[in-house]
Design a protein around this motif. Structure first.
Motif, mmCIF file in Angstrom:
data_model
loop_
_atom_site.group_PDB
_atom_site.id
_atom_site.type_symbol
_atom_site.label_atom_id
_atom_site.label_comp_id
_atom_site.label_asym_id
_atom_site.label_seq_id
_atom_site.Cartn_x
_atom_site.Cartn_y
_atom_site.Cartn_z
ATOM 1 N N SER A 30 10.725 -32.208 14.195
ATOM 2 C CA SER A 30 11.323 -32.010 12.876
ATOM 3 C C SER A 30 10.451 -31.150 11.977
ATOM 4 O O SER A 30 10.894 -30.730 10.912
ATOM 5 C CB SER A 30 11.598 -33.359 12.212
ATOM 6 O OG SER A 30 10.404 -34.092 12.091
ATOM 7 N N ASN A 31 9.216 -30.870 12.371
ATOM 8 C CA ASN A 31 8.351 -29.990 11.589
ATOM 9 C C ASN A 31 8.549 -28.512 11.915
ATOM 10 O O ASN A 31 7.872 -27.656 11.343
ATOM 11 C CB ASN A 31 6.879 -30.324 11.847
ATOM 12 C CG ASN A 31 6.476 -31.642 11.228
ATOM 13 O OD1 ASN A 31 7.111 -32.131 10.301
ATOM 14 N ND2 ASN A 31 5.414 -32.235 11.755
ATOM 15 N N TYR A 32 9.458 -28.225 12.839
ATOM 16 C CA TYR A 32 9.589 -26.868 13.340
ATOM 17 C C TYR A 32 10.947 -26.258 13.011
ATOM 18 O O TYR A 32 11.995 -26.896 13.192
ATOM 19 C CB TYR A 32 9.416 -26.848 14.862
ATOM 20 C CG TYR A 32 8.003 -27.114 15.312
ATOM 21 C CD1 TYR A 32 7.507 -28.411 15.349
ATOM 22 C CD2 TYR A 32 7.158 -26.069 15.670
ATOM 23 C CE1 TYR A 32 6.203 -28.658 15.748
ATOM 24 C CE2 TYR A 32 5.861 -26.307 16.079
ATOM 25 C CZ TYR A 32 5.391 -27.605 16.108
ATOM 26 O OH TYR A 32 4.104 -27.839 16.495
ATOM 27 N N ALA A 33 10.923 -25.020 12.534
ATOM 28 C CA ALA A 33 12.148 -24.218 12.498
ATOM 29 C C ALA A 33 12.441 -23.757 13.923
ATOM 30 O O ALA A 33 11.527 -23.586 14.732
ATOM 31 C CB ALA A 33 11.967 -23.012 11.587
ATOM 32 N N SER A 52 16.331 -23.970 9.739
ATOM 33 C CA SER A 52 15.058 -24.449 9.196
ATOM 34 C C SER A 52 14.734 -25.840 9.718
ATOM 35 O O SER A 52 15.575 -26.508 10.326
ATOM 36 C CB SER A 52 15.121 -24.456 7.668
ATOM 37 O OG SER A 52 16.120 -25.367 7.229
ATOM 38 N N TRP A 53 13.513 -26.303 9.426
ATOM 39 C CA TRP A 53 13.063 -27.585 9.968
ATOM 40 C C TRP A 53 13.967 -28.728 9.517
ATOM 41 O O TRP A 53 14.188 -29.684 10.257
ATOM 42 C CB TRP A 53 11.618 -27.861 9.554
ATOM 43 C CG TRP A 53 11.448 -28.019 8.066
ATOM 44 C CD1 TRP A 53 11.210 -27.043 7.153
ATOM 45 C CD2 TRP A 53 11.516 -29.247 7.330
ATOM 46 N NE1 TRP A 53 11.130 -27.577 5.894
ATOM 47 C CE2 TRP A 53 11.309 -28.927 5.965
ATOM 48 C CE3 TRP A 53 11.728 -30.582 7.680
ATOM 49 C CZ2 TRP A 53 11.311 -29.898 4.967
ATOM 50 C CZ3 TRP A 53 11.722 -31.541 6.691
ATOM 51 C CH2 TRP A 53 11.517 -31.191 5.344
ATOM 52 N N SER A 54 14.517 -28.625 8.329
ATOM 53 C CA SER A 54 15.372 -29.698 7.802
ATOM 54 C C SER A 54 16.825 -29.527 8.191
ATOM 55 O O SER A 54 17.633 -30.448 8.027
ATOM 56 C CB SER A 54 15.276 -29.734 6.278
ATOM 57 O OG SER A 54 15.858 -28.550 5.742
ATOM 58 N N ARG A 72 21.090 -29.004 14.522
ATOM 59 C CA ARG A 72 19.978 -29.730 15.108
ATOM 60 C C ARG A 72 20.136 -31.216 14.891
ATOM 61 O O ARG A 72 20.716 -31.654 13.884
ATOM 62 C CB ARG A 72 18.642 -29.237 14.559
ATOM 63 C CG ARG A 72 18.364 -29.541 13.104
ATOM 64 C CD ARG A 72 17.084 -28.826 12.642
ATOM 65 N NE ARG A 72 15.920 -29.250 13.406
ATOM 66 C CZ ARG A 72 14.799 -28.538 13.501
ATOM 67 N NH1 ARG A 72 14.691 -27.384 12.881
ATOM 68 N NH2 ARG A 72 13.774 -28.984 14.196
ATOM 69 N N ASN A 74 17.374 -33.988 14.879
ATOM 70 C CA ASN A 74 15.945 -34.256 15.004
ATOM 71 C C ASN A 74 15.660 -35.610 15.658
ATOM 72 O O ASN A 74 14.611 -35.793 16.273
ATOM 73 C CB ASN A 74 15.272 -34.174 13.635
ATOM 74 C CG ASN A 74 15.121 -32.742 13.161
ATOM 75 O OD1 ASN A 74 15.147 -31.796 13.959
ATOM 76 N ND2 ASN A 74 14.983 -32.555 11.855
ATOM 77 N N ALA A 98 10.438 -22.057 18.672
ATOM 78 C CA ALA A 98 10.090 -22.946 17.572
ATOM 79 C C ALA A 98 8.918 -22.381 16.782
ATOM 80 O O ALA A 98 7.985 -21.821 17.368
ATOM 81 C CB ALA A 98 9.740 -24.336 18.103
ATOM 82 N N TYR A 100 6.238 -23.514 13.594
ATOM 83 C CA TYR A 100 5.742 -24.681 12.859
ATOM 84 C C TYR A 100 5.956 -24.543 11.360
ATOM 85 O O TYR A 100 5.658 -23.489 10.782
ATOM 86 C CB TYR A 100 4.258 -24.870 13.155
ATOM 87 C CG TYR A 100 3.639 -26.086 12.510
ATOM 88 C CD1 TYR A 100 2.598 -25.969 11.598
ATOM 89 C CD2 TYR A 100 4.113 -27.355 12.825
ATOM 90 C CE1 TYR A 100 2.041 -27.088 11.016
ATOM 91 C CE2 TYR A 100 3.552 -28.487 12.243
ATOM 92 C CZ TYR A 100 2.521 -28.346 11.346
ATOM 93 O OH TYR A 100 1.968 -29.452 10.756
ATOM 94 N N LEU A 101 6.495 -25.606 10.751
ATOM 95 C CA LEU A 101 6.741 -25.668 9.301
ATOM 96 C C LEU A 101 7.409 -24.400 8.813
ATOM 97 O O LEU A 101 7.049 -23.849 7.776
ATOM 98 C CB LEU A 101 5.437 -25.909 8.539
ATOM 99 C CG LEU A 101 4.864 -27.304 8.677
ATOM 100 C CD1 LEU A 101 3.581 -27.440 7.863
ATOM 101 C CD2 LEU A 101 5.863 -28.359 8.232
#
Length: 124
Positions: A30-33, A52-54, A72, A74, A98, A100-101
């Motif tokens: 979940s920290n990755y786009a 995006s990650w969210s 996605r 997560n 992927a 990160y952040l």
């Protein structure tokens, strides 16, 4: 490290649908786009879609807008690419990646991890 495994590719007729999955293992996904890219024979790898990650931000290349949907889950560490109304020009190896952040990212060099790819072939 994040390991990515794509699945769901195959051969379909024009107008058909496929759903690609990108399953992740390793660090907190979940920290990755995540982005989807594709590469046809003799061509450069090109951006297809990113989330995006969210999951709150999404972007597509123009030629797939209205036909492809990225999403996605997560909780399942999985990103999907639903592809409808497929065209022969969509034929390529599809890769997920992927970052990160990450927010929305569009270039391959912005991504930290890559899967092995899955072949999508659309016959006319």
């Amino acid at each position: 490290q994040v390991q990515l495994v794509e699945s769901g590719g195959g051969t379909v007729q024009a107008g058909g649908s496929l759903r690609l999955s990108c399953a992740a293992s390793g660090r907190t996904f979940s920290n990755y786009a995540v982005g989807w890219f594709r590469q046809a024979p003799g061509k450069e790898r090109e951006f297809v879609a990113t989330i995006s990650w969210s999951g709150g931000s999404i972007y597509y290349r123009d030629s797939v807008k209205g036909r492809f949907t990225i999403s996605r889950d997560n909780a399942k560490n999985t990103v999907y690419l639903q592809m409808n109304s497929l065209k022969p020009e969509d034929t390529a190896v599809y890769y997920c990646a992927a970052a990160y952040l990450g927010g929305l990212k569009f270039r391959p060099d912005e991504y930290d991890y890559w899967g092995q790819g899955t072949q999508v072939t659309v016959s006319s």
